[in-house]
Design a protein around this motif. Structure first.
Motif, PDB file in Angstrom:
ATOM      1  N   UNK A   1       0.837  -1.218   0.000  1.00  9.95           N
ATOM      2  CA  UNK A   1       0.000   0.000   0.000  1.00  9.95           C
ATOM      3  C   UNK A   1       0.862   1.255   0.000  1.00  9.95           C
ATOM      4  N   UNK A   2       0.583   2.154  -0.952  1.00  8.78           N
ATOM      5  CA  UNK A   2       1.462   3.315  -1.149  1.00  8.78           C
ATOM      6  C   UNK A   2       0.634   4.579  -1.300  1.00  8.78           C
ATOM      7  N   UNK A   3       1.305   5.699  -1.392  1.00 11.02           N
ATOM      8  CA  UNK A   3       0.636   6.972  -1.638  1.00 11.02           C
ATOM      9  C   UNK A   3       0.978   7.437  -3.053  1.00 11.02           C
ATOM     10  N   UNK A   4      -0.040   7.868  -3.791  1.00 11.44           N
ATOM     11  CA  UNK A   4       0.247   8.361  -5.141  1.00 11.44           C
ATOM     12  C   UNK A   4      -0.569   9.618  -5.394  1.00 11.44           C
ATOM     13  N   UNK A   5       0.064  10.551  -6.066  1.00 16.69           N
ATOM     14  CA  UNK A   5      -0.520  11.886  -6.206  1.00 16.69           C
ATOM     15  C   UNK A   5      -0.401  12.375  -7.637  1.00 16.69           C
TER      16      UNK A   5
ATOM     17  N   UNK B   1      -3.171  -6.411  -1.973  1.00 19.60           N
ATOM     18  CA  UNK B   1      -4.122  -7.492  -1.650  1.00 19.60           C
ATOM     19  C   UNK B   1      -3.408  -8.843  -1.684  1.00 19.60           C
ATOM     20  N   UNK B   2      -2.481  -8.974  -2.634  1.00 17.19           N
ATOM     21  CA  UNK B   2      -1.709 -10.222  -2.729  1.00 17.19           C
ATOM     22  C   UNK B   2      -0.903 -10.442  -1.447  1.00 17.19           C
ATOM     23  N   UNK B   3      -0.316  -9.361  -0.969  1.00 18.54           N
ATOM     24  CA  UNK B   3       0.467  -9.472   0.275  1.00 18.54           C
ATOM     25  C   UNK B   3      -0.466  -9.886   1.415  1.00 18.54           C
ATOM     26  N   UNK B   4      -1.645  -9.241   1.494  1.00 17.14           N
ATOM     27  CA  UNK B   4      -2.595  -9.583   2.563  1.00 17.14           C
ATOM     28  C   UNK B   4      -2.989 -11.056   2.475  1.00 17.14           C
ATOM     29  N   UNK B   5      -3.305 -11.527   1.264  1.00 12.86           N
ATOM     30  CA  UNK B   5      -3.708 -12.925   1.123  1.00 12.86           C
ATOM     31  C   UNK B   5      -2.559 -13.874   1.450  1.00 12.86           C
ATOM     32  N   UNK B   6      -1.338 -13.443   1.122  1.00 13.19           N
ATOM     33  CA  UNK B   6      -0.158 -14.264   1.437  1.00 13.19           C
ATOM     34  C   UNK B   6       0.054 -14.407   2.941  1.00 13.19           C
TER      35      UNK B   6
ATOM     36  N   UNK C   1       3.321  -5.939  11.737  1.00 20.07           N
ATOM     37  CA  UNK C   1       4.516  -5.163  11.391  1.00 20.07           C
ATOM     38  C   UNK C   1       4.309  -4.379  10.111  1.00 20.07           C
ATOM     39  N   UNK C   2       3.594  -4.991   9.143  1.00 22.13           N
ATOM     40  CA  UNK C   2       3.401  -4.284   7.875  1.00 22.13           C
ATOM     41  C   UNK C   2       2.119  -3.447   7.901  1.00 22.13           C
ATOM     42  N   UNK C   3       1.743  -3.030   9.105  1.00 21.80           N
ATOM     43  CA  UNK C   3       0.739  -1.992   9.313  1.00 21.80           C
ATOM     44  C   UNK C   3      -0.662  -2.377   8.886  1.00 21.80           C
ATOM     45  N   UNK C   4      -0.982  -3.645   8.950  1.00 18.90           N
ATOM     46  CA  UNK C   4      -2.362  -4.038   8.664  1.00 18.90           C
ATOM     47  C   UNK C   4      -3.121  -4.189   9.973  1.00 18.90           C
ATOM     48  N   UNK C   5      -4.400  -3.748   9.913  1.00 18.88           N
ATOM     49  CA  UNK C   5      -5.267  -3.905  11.081  1.00 18.88           C
ATOM     50  C   UNK C   5      -5.741  -5.349  11.122  1.00 18.88           C
ATOM     51  N   UNK C   6      -5.632  -5.974  12.299  1.00 19.26           N
ATOM     52  CA  UNK C   6      -6.133  -7.341  12.478  1.00 19.26           C
ATOM     53  C   UNK C   6      -7.169  -7.327  13.593  1.00 19.26           C
ATOM     54  N   UNK C   7      -8.346  -7.884  13.341  1.00 19.37           N
ATOM     55  CA  UNK C   7      -9.376  -8.005  14.365  1.00 19.37           C
ATOM     56  C   UNK C   7      -9.480  -9.461  14.788  1.00 19.37           C
TER      57      UNK C   7
ATOM     58  N   UNK D   1      -8.153 -14.626   7.624  1.00 21.85           N
ATOM     59  CA  UNK D   1      -8.913 -14.082   6.495  1.00 21.85           C
ATOM     60  C   UNK D   1      -8.342 -12.717   6.113  1.00 21.85           C
ATOM     61  N   UNK D   2      -8.299 -12.434   4.809  1.00 16.42           N
ATOM     62  CA  UNK D   2      -7.832 -11.122   4.342  1.00 16.42           C
ATOM     63  C   UNK D   2      -9.009 -10.391   3.708  1.00 16.42           C
ATOM     64  N   UNK D   3      -9.407  -9.273   4.297  1.00 17.98           N
ATOM     65  CA  UNK D   3     -10.474  -8.431   3.740  1.00 17.98           C
ATOM     66  C   UNK D   3      -9.798  -7.236   3.052  1.00 17.98           C
ATOM     67  N   UNK D   4     -10.546  -6.450   2.259  1.00 19.80           N
ATOM     68  CA  UNK D   4      -9.869  -5.372   1.526  1.00 19.80           C
ATOM     69  C   UNK D   4      -9.108  -4.384   2.427  1.00 19.80           C
ATOM     70  N   UNK D   5      -9.664  -4.081   3.621  1.00 18.51           N
ATOM     71  CA  UNK D   5      -8.984  -3.072   4.455  1.00 18.51           C
ATOM     72  C   UNK D   5      -8.496  -3.575   5.801  1.00 18.51           C
ATOM     73  N   UNK D   6      -8.661  -4.850   6.059  1.00 22.18           N
ATOM     74  CA  UNK D   6      -8.209  -5.387   7.348  1.00 22.18           C
ATOM     75  C   UNK D   6      -8.048  -6.900   7.239  1.00 22.18           C
TER      76      UNK D   6
END
Ligand code: SAM
Length: 443
Positions: free
Chosen positions: A319-323, A361-366, A392-398, A416-421
């Motif tokens: 996940x990155x920032x783009x402008x 998303x690939x990273x989350x699913x991995x 560590x890679x800044x994903x929210x886990x519930x 489970x990997x959801x789009x934002x958590x």
């Protein structure tokens, strides 16, 4: 950085005038707008917000309105020309003088302006930060001397200067004693940090990280933002043996085209950037790399953009920032013709963002099936009976778990990997592998 500055303003006004934060402007005796001028959109918002506050000032003339941050630094008196009801104008380097500026404006019944760059005095004059959460940020350096051709920061925050080594360590020790477990070291280019030890020896950012990792209670270290140019061998080495340094780095690249990188005055090539990420992955095969991108810099052709997409494919960003490029007054790039049509810029941005989302998303699913070290920091948003924390890679886990885990590092298996958590299962007593697995190293 602005969030950090806002907290320091709150600390200063709490200590000087016993002011407390309210989120309701109707309730406030003092309204402060902390502004950003990195892109035009943020700058424009300042005057619309001030317009809304004007009504409050008309109703209560004793209300103090302050404008701080980079727009204040850049515009100074011109803010008063457009919004004469503003009382105090101060920059990122004079926020410690805010209490005195408020007193002055009340005393002389005239607006006060102070947008100087007095450098280090700021930290000497600010009250020590109070820990309120399990994570805290600590500024290690301020300003920027890179003068990238598109960027306004050196003109609004001044040149780079590092805080004294001992001051940084002392602040982190004090935060750790108050219960902080995760520290984010903050600066425009933190890895440009230059401090001194007691014996006069120079201390670079890697050495600072080593000292921070020795502080009792600090179990996790992050930093933002780093600059590829200052990414030294000693910093890369730190990834080999500092367990508390997270396997996630934010490393702005801006473009994958050497022609555009040169025009941006970034001082590295795409190949050098890729080498750097390869070296980091040699030390930490599972490291997640996020970045900043500017799309539509003046003169950016389809080939230049294709080079950016190639770099993205090669590095596999998280996940990155783009402008969209936004010309900033006073910067060298603002003299160039902004010749990329808006529609093309938007298309390129969408292509880039979609691809990076896919990688993320690939990273989350991995991560499904891996054991993650999670710092529990709040009840879950949707279901407060659950716990929520960050990997560590800044994903929210519930996940479900006892409330007593709040503020602690725990082992969670990702289910489970959801789009934002992510969702996970708390595994009491497990030894966390604490690393992401092979799926991410494939890039
Ligand atoms: N110091 C960091 C560096 O340059 O590596 C970045 C700090 S900057 C405040 C944050 C991000 O804002 C930049 O990395 C860049 O992507 C974006 N940015 C800065 N100036 C911009 C401009 N004129 N137009 C669009 N984006 C811009």
């Amino acid at each position: 950085m602005n969030e950090y500055d806002s907290l320091r303003m709150r600390d200063a006004l709490r200590a000087s005038h016993h002011l407390e934060v309210t989120m309701d402007p109707q309730d406030a005796d003092v309204l402060i707008l902390n502004t950003c001028s990195v892109r035009e959109k943020a700058q424009e918002k300042v005057f619309s917000q001030l317009g809304r506050w004007r009504e409050l000032k008309d109703q209560r003339p004793e209300l103090i309105i302050g404008v701080g941050g980079c727009v204040a630094s850049q515009e100074g008196q011109q803010i008063l020309d457009r919004a004469p009801y503003v009382d105090v104008i101060f920059g990122p380097q004079t926020l410690h003088r805010l209490p005195a500026l408020i007193d002055e404006t009340i005393r002389v019944r005239k607006p006060s302006i102070d947008i100087d760059f007095p450098e280090i005095e700021k930290f000497d004059d600010l009250p020590p930060p109070r820990a309120e959460k399990v994570s805290a940020t600590v500024s290690v350096m301020e300003g920027c001397s890179k003068y990238c051709s598109f960027c306004v920061v050196p003109y609004t925050r001044g040149n780079e200067f590092s805080r004294p080594f001992d001051d940084v360590i002392e602040e982190i020790v004090s935060l750790a004693e108050q219960g902080v477990r995760e520290i984010t070291l903050l600066g425009q280019n933190v890895n440009g940090y230059r401090g001194r030890l007691h014996n006069g020896e120079a201390a670079d950012f890697a050495l600072l990280l080593r000292y921070v990792s020795e502080i009792d209670g600090i179990g996790r270290i992050r930093y933002t933002t780093s600059h590829p140019l200052d990414f030294s061998a000693s910093l890369i080495e730190a990834y080999a043996d500092l367990g508390s340094l997270v396997g996630h780095v934010h490393l702005p690249v801006q473009s994958g085209s050497d022609r555009i990188l040169a025009a941006m005055k970034r001082q590295y090539t795409a190949a050098e950037y890729i080498d750097l990420t390869d070296c980091l992955r040699d030390q930490r095969p599972d490291i997640c790399i996020s970045s900043d991108f500017i799309v539509g810099f003046p003169g950016e052709t389809d080939e230049d953009f294709a080079a950016t997409m190639q770099l993205i494919e090669r590095v596999g960003f998280d996940q990155s920032f783009s402008f969209l490029y936004s010309a900033r007054p006073g910067t060298p790039a603002s003299d160039l013709t902004d010749d990329v049509p808006q529609q093309i810029k938007q298309q390129r941005l969408a292509v880039l963002q979609n691809r990076i989302d896919e990688f993320a998303q690939e990273i989350s699913h991995g991560m499904i099936g891996t054991l993650q070290k999670v710092l529990v920091d709040r009840p879950a948003k949707k279901d407060p009976s659950q716990l929520s924390g960050r990997t560590e890679n800044n994903r929210v886990v519930n996940f479900d778990g006892p409330q007593g885990l709040m503020g602690r590092f725990v082992d969670v298996e990702i289910t489970e990997a959801l789009p934002n958590s992510l969702r996970g299962r708390y595994l009491p007593g497990e030894r966390s592998a604490n690393r992401l697995q092979a799926s991410i190293t494939a890039y």
